[in-house]
Design a protein around this motif. Structure first.
Motif, PDB file in Angstrom:
ATOM      1  N   LEU A   1       5.111   9.114 -21.654  1.00  0.00           N
ATOM      2  CA  LEU A   1       6.071  10.487 -21.410  1.00  0.00           C
ATOM      3  C   LEU A   1       6.987  10.004 -19.851  1.00  0.00           C
ATOM      4  O   LEU A   1       8.060  10.115 -20.284  1.00  0.00           O
ATOM      5  N   LEU A   2       5.803   9.112 -18.240  1.00  0.00           N
ATOM      6  CA  LEU A   2       7.113   9.233 -17.421  1.00  0.00           C
ATOM      7  C   LEU A   2       7.221   7.502 -17.171  1.00  0.00           C
ATOM      8  O   LEU A   2       7.826   7.804 -15.833  1.00  0.00           O
ATOM      9  N   GLY A   3       6.863   6.794 -17.846  1.00  0.00           N
ATOM     10  CA  GLY A   3       7.575   6.082 -18.418  1.00  0.00           C
ATOM     11  C   GLY A   3       6.677   4.821 -16.916  1.00  0.00           C
ATOM     12  O   GLY A   3       7.616   4.059 -16.321  1.00  0.00           O
ATOM     13  N   VAL A   4       5.857   5.667 -16.864  1.00  0.00           N
ATOM     14  CA  VAL A   4       5.208   4.447 -15.450  1.00  0.00           C
ATOM     15  C   VAL A   4       4.264   3.966 -16.109  1.00  0.00           C
ATOM     16  O   VAL A   4       3.287   4.110 -17.033  1.00  0.00           O
ATOM     17  N   SER A   5       2.871   2.793 -15.131  1.00  0.00           N
ATOM     18  CA  SER A   5       1.475   2.567 -15.395  1.00  0.00           C
ATOM     19  C   SER A   5       0.377   3.122 -15.953  1.00  0.00           C
ATOM     20  O   SER A   5       0.461   4.255 -15.039  1.00  0.00           O
ATOM     21  N   ARG A   6      -0.664   2.873 -16.468  1.00  0.00           N
ATOM     22  CA  ARG A   6      -1.352   3.949 -16.747  1.00  0.00           C
ATOM     23  C   ARG A   6      -2.113   4.401 -15.236  1.00  0.00           C
ATOM     24  O   ARG A   6      -2.766   5.068 -14.791  1.00  0.00           O
ATOM     25  N   ASN A   7      -2.300   2.819 -14.589  1.00  0.00           N
ATOM     26  CA  ASN A   7      -2.599   2.658 -13.136  1.00  0.00           C
ATOM     27  C   ASN A   7      -2.320   4.041 -12.009  1.00  0.00           C
ATOM     28  O   ASN A   7      -2.721   4.755 -11.646  1.00  0.00           O
ATOM     29  N   THR A   8      -0.876   4.150 -11.867  1.00  0.00           N
ATOM     30  CA  THR A   8       0.053   4.668 -11.661  1.00  0.00           C
ATOM     31  C   THR A   8      -0.205   6.652 -12.223  1.00  0.00           C
ATOM     32  O   THR A   8      -0.198   7.303 -10.910  1.00  0.00           O
ATOM     33  N   VAL A   9      -0.612   6.531 -13.233  1.00  0.00           N
ATOM     34  CA  VAL A   9      -0.670   8.532 -13.425  1.00  0.00           C
ATOM     35  C   VAL A   9      -2.407   8.026 -13.123  1.00  0.00           C
ATOM     36  O   VAL A   9      -2.954   9.154 -12.571  1.00  0.00           O
ATOM     37  N   ARG A  10      -3.122   7.597 -13.542  1.00  0.00           N
ATOM     38  CA  ARG A  10      -4.577   7.444 -13.026  1.00  0.00           C
ATOM     39  C   ARG A  10      -4.378   8.444 -11.374  1.00  0.00           C
ATOM     40  O   ARG A  10      -5.219   8.651 -10.346  1.00  0.00           O
ATOM     41  N   GLU A  11      -3.811   7.223 -10.812  1.00  0.00           N
ATOM     42  CA  GLU A  11      -3.522   7.587  -9.141  1.00  0.00           C
ATOM     43  C   GLU A  11      -3.387   9.261  -9.169  1.00  0.00           C
ATOM     44  O   GLU A  11      -3.135  10.046  -7.713  1.00  0.00           O
ATOM     45  N   ALA A  12      -1.740   9.932  -9.902  1.00  0.00           N
ATOM     46  CA  ALA A  12      -0.796  10.882  -9.614  1.00  0.00           C
ATOM     47  C   ALA A  12      -2.484  11.925 -10.512  1.00  0.00           C
ATOM     48  O   ALA A  12      -2.296  13.167  -8.712  1.00  0.00           O
ATOM     49  N   LEU A  13      -2.845  11.819 -10.716  1.00  0.00           N
ATOM     50  CA  LEU A  13      -3.928  12.805 -11.528  1.00  0.00           C
ATOM     51  C   LEU A  13      -4.876  12.688 -10.301  1.00  0.00           C
ATOM     52  O   LEU A  13      -5.681  13.869 -10.022  1.00  0.00           O
ATOM     53  N   ARG A  14      -5.440  11.897  -9.536  1.00  0.00           N
ATOM     54  CA  ARG A  14      -6.476  11.832  -8.389  1.00  0.00           C
ATOM     55  C   ARG A  14      -6.194  13.113  -7.425  1.00  0.00           C
ATOM     56  O   ARG A  14      -6.798  13.364  -6.945  1.00  0.00           O
ATOM     57  N   VAL A  15      -4.515  12.807  -7.166  1.00  0.00           N
ATOM     58  CA  VAL A  15      -3.794  13.427  -6.225  1.00  0.00           C
ATOM     59  C   VAL A  15      -3.930  14.605  -7.015  1.00  0.00           C
ATOM     60  O   VAL A  15      -4.314  15.906  -5.728  1.00  0.00           O
TER      61      VAL A  15
ATOM     62  N   ARG B   1       0.255  -1.205   0.145  1.00  0.00           N
ATOM     63  CA  ARG B   1      -0.014   0.052   0.267  1.00  0.00           C
ATOM     64  C   ARG B   1       1.006   1.359   0.123  1.00  0.00           C
ATOM     65  O   ARG B   1       0.740   2.556  -0.485  1.00  0.00           O
ATOM     66  N   LYS B   2       1.786   0.976   0.899  1.00  0.00           N
ATOM     67  CA  LYS B   2       2.604   2.565   1.044  1.00  0.00           C
ATOM     68  C   LYS B   2       3.300   2.684   0.077  1.00  0.00           C
ATOM     69  O   LYS B   2       3.559   3.728  -1.044  1.00  0.00           O
ATOM     70  N   GLU B   3       3.967   2.037  -0.879  1.00  0.00           N
ATOM     71  CA  GLU B   3       4.766   1.301  -1.977  1.00  0.00           C
ATOM     72  C   GLU B   3       4.047   1.742  -3.082  1.00  0.00           C
ATOM     73  O   GLU B   3       4.584   3.151  -3.710  1.00  0.00           O
ATOM     74  N   ARG B   4       2.746   1.646  -3.120  1.00  0.00           N
ATOM     75  CA  ARG B   4       2.032   2.518  -4.495  1.00  0.00           C
ATOM     76  C   ARG B   4       1.434   3.888  -4.067  1.00  0.00           C
ATOM     77  O   ARG B   4       1.905   4.489  -5.065  1.00  0.00           O
ATOM     78  N   HIS B   5       1.859   4.059  -2.744  1.00  0.00           N
ATOM     79  CA  HIS B   5       1.171   5.558  -2.791  1.00  0.00           C
ATOM     80  C   HIS B   5       2.457   6.522  -3.486  1.00  0.00           C
ATOM     81  O   HIS B   5       1.740   7.380  -4.079  1.00  0.00           O
ATOM     82  N   THR B   6       3.954   5.686  -2.800  1.00  0.00           N
ATOM     83  CA  THR B   6       4.527   6.737  -3.073  1.00  0.00           C
ATOM     84  C   THR B   6       4.864   6.955  -4.799  1.00  0.00           C
ATOM     85  O   THR B   6       5.204   7.699  -5.344  1.00  0.00           O
ATOM     86  N   LEU B   7       4.944   5.475  -5.601  1.00  0.00           N
ATOM     87  CA  LEU B   7       4.791   5.848  -6.815  1.00  0.00           C
ATOM     88  C   LEU B   7       3.712   6.720  -7.332  1.00  0.00           C
ATOM     89  O   LEU B   7       4.134   7.782  -8.237  1.00  0.00           O
ATOM     90  N   GLY B   8       2.611   6.272  -6.972  1.00  0.00           N
ATOM     91  CA  GLY B   8       1.447   7.773  -7.501  1.00  0.00           C
ATOM     92  C   GLY B   8       2.150   9.122  -7.081  1.00  0.00           C
ATOM     93  O   GLY B   8       1.908  10.337  -8.383  1.00  0.00           O
ATOM     94  N   GLU B   9       2.788   9.477  -5.506  1.00  0.00           N
ATOM     95  CA  GLU B   9       3.036  10.651  -5.234  1.00  0.00           C
ATOM     96  C   GLU B   9       3.923  11.160  -6.339  1.00  0.00           C
ATOM     97  O   GLU B   9       3.925  11.700  -6.573  1.00  0.00           O
ATOM     98  N   GLN B  10       5.296   9.944  -6.235  1.00  0.00           N
ATOM     99  CA  GLN B  10       6.313  10.455  -7.503  1.00  0.00           C
ATOM    100  C   GLN B  10       6.357  10.801  -8.704  1.00  0.00           C
ATOM    101  O   GLN B  10       6.067  11.015  -9.149  1.00  0.00           O
ATOM    102  N   ALA B  11       5.008  10.070  -9.298  1.00  0.00           N
ATOM    103  CA  ALA B  11       4.652  10.148 -10.650  1.00  0.00           C
ATOM    104  C   ALA B  11       3.416  11.630 -10.469  1.00  0.00           C
ATOM    105  O   ALA B  11       3.363  12.444 -11.803  1.00  0.00           O
ATOM    106  N   ALA B  12       2.875  12.320  -9.294  1.00  0.00           N
ATOM    107  CA  ALA B  12       2.208  13.908  -9.472  1.00  0.00           C
ATOM    108  C   ALA B  12       3.491  14.421  -9.325  1.00  0.00           C
ATOM    109  O   ALA B  12       2.801  15.840  -9.904  1.00  0.00           O
ATOM    110  N   LYS B  13       4.130  14.218  -8.886  1.00  0.00           N
ATOM    111  CA  LYS B  13       5.683  15.437  -8.610  1.00  0.00           C
ATOM    112  C   LYS B  13       6.067  15.602 -10.135  1.00  0.00           C
ATOM    113  O   LYS B  13       6.447  17.052 -10.691  1.00  0.00           O
ATOM    114  N   ASN B  14       5.703  14.387 -11.135  1.00  0.00           N
ATOM    115  CA  ASN B  14       6.744  14.428 -12.764  1.00  0.00           C
ATOM    116  C   ASN B  14       5.978  14.848 -13.406  1.00  0.00           C
ATOM    117  O   ASN B  14       5.983  15.836 -13.958  1.00  0.00           O
TER     118      ASN B  14
END
Lengths: 233, 233
Positions: free
Chosen positions: A41-55, A3-16
């Protein structure tokens, strides 16, 4: 802890994505790449992008319009209720506290506006002033336009933080008076005109004083109605 | 539009949880009912409760500690980066704008603190003052404690909005000086002491003046380093 890990990925993508918005110089209202493009562009999964956009949506940095795409938010990253007014129980105390802060800040804001306003800033300020006057002339609710007038004075300072802060503080002030008298409609028009004219003519000292009078006049109405009536001599 | 519908349910549940926190007079750090209990209390599905809690977490109204439960957040509903500093590209301009706002607000905050501080407020302020002094004595980074000192002065005003606003503005000010000289360590100690003593002795006018000097001294260092050096006569 996945859970923590996923959170960090999304947050990182949000920063990017924030960095991307700044580097590509996107402006409020501009359309951003879609989920698929961001994922590339960011080299991450669409799931991570979706999480970043939600943030980023929850922080009012981007906005998603169903069917139309993702856009840079007009709210420029200023959160809804950024200073936690929702969590204050005592609304009379909150209004009093906000009036106190307005009196501390806004006279200096008016002075800076007089010093720094461009002709375009003044044109817009005049437009809003005339709209407030039209509403008061028809005895209509001018609260929202009034807030816009004060927000535009903050924009005239060319201090970004001021532009973001003033609307927050003004929107928090709750309408306290059940009845607005003829006298107050006239007073609003006169005060706003004095403030506008002083800003337009670059009379910083007068602008400050006119704003002081305007705010004290309104605070006074509130204090008489809600606070002083309960004080004993 | 089922998406919209679900959003509204979660938002509504979030509002009801806020009302519940206020009516039951929960304080920051208190443990709240669990998902199941909230679902019973509010008469909504656990899914809706989960969505509501997610909204409240993102607004720093509640915090979830894995395995321990849901608590009222110590951040009292003040968002992270509430005024959107992340979205400002020009960091030198941002620092300048923040210093300008600090100079407008904080002297009056110091005066109000002198007028309103309780003995407990002063005890805490003194404690923080001594901690800053200990750090400067060891030539260690005192930025965080310094921010705490200014935040506690805001608490002394007993104006809730001030308490929430001052930390936001101070945290935004980026460390600008690559080297802090002996002189500045001494200046920090002297300025803080003057401010503290004036607040303690209820000398509002002196507190205001001491804060003005403190802020101007620091702004001046920044302006000399980052701004004036680029200006032409």
């Amino acid at each position: 802890m996945p859970r923590k890990e996923r959170h960090t990925l999304g947050e990182q993508a949000a920063k990017n994505i924030i960095t991307y918005i700044q580097e590509e110089n996107y402006q409020p209202g501009d359309k951003l790449p879609n989920e698929y493009e961001f994922s590339e562009l960011l080299g991450v999964s669409r799931n991570t992008v979706r999480e970043a956009l939600r943030v980023l949506v929850s922080r009012n940095i981007v906005t998603i319009r169903q069917g139309a795409g993702t856009f840079v938010s007009e709210k420029k990253g200023v959160s809804d209720d950024p200073l936690g007014f929702t969590m204050v129980d005592d609304r009379v105390k909150l209004t009093k506290d906000l009036l106190q802060i307005r009196y501390i800040i806004e006279p200096s804001v008016a002075a800076l506006a007089a010093q720094n306003a461009t002709p375009e800033d003044l044109e817009k300020l005049k437009e809003i002033l005339l709209e407030v006057e039209a509403l008061t002339g028809q005895r209509m609710d001018f609260t929202e336009k009034d807030a816009e007038f004060h927000a535009q004075i903050a924009n005239c300072t060319h201090n970004t933080v001021m532009s973001n802060l003033i609307p927050v503080i003004n929107m928090g002030v709750e309408i306290f008076s059940s009845e607005i008298s003829q006298r107050e409609y006239e007073q609003t028009i006169r005060s706003h005109r004095s403030i506008y004219l002083a800003i337009r003519d670059k009379r910083a000292a007068d602008a400050k004083e006119a704003m002081q009078f305007h705010l004290l006049y309104n605070s006074n109405r509130f204090m008489e109605e809600k606070v002083l009536s309960e004080e004993q001599l």
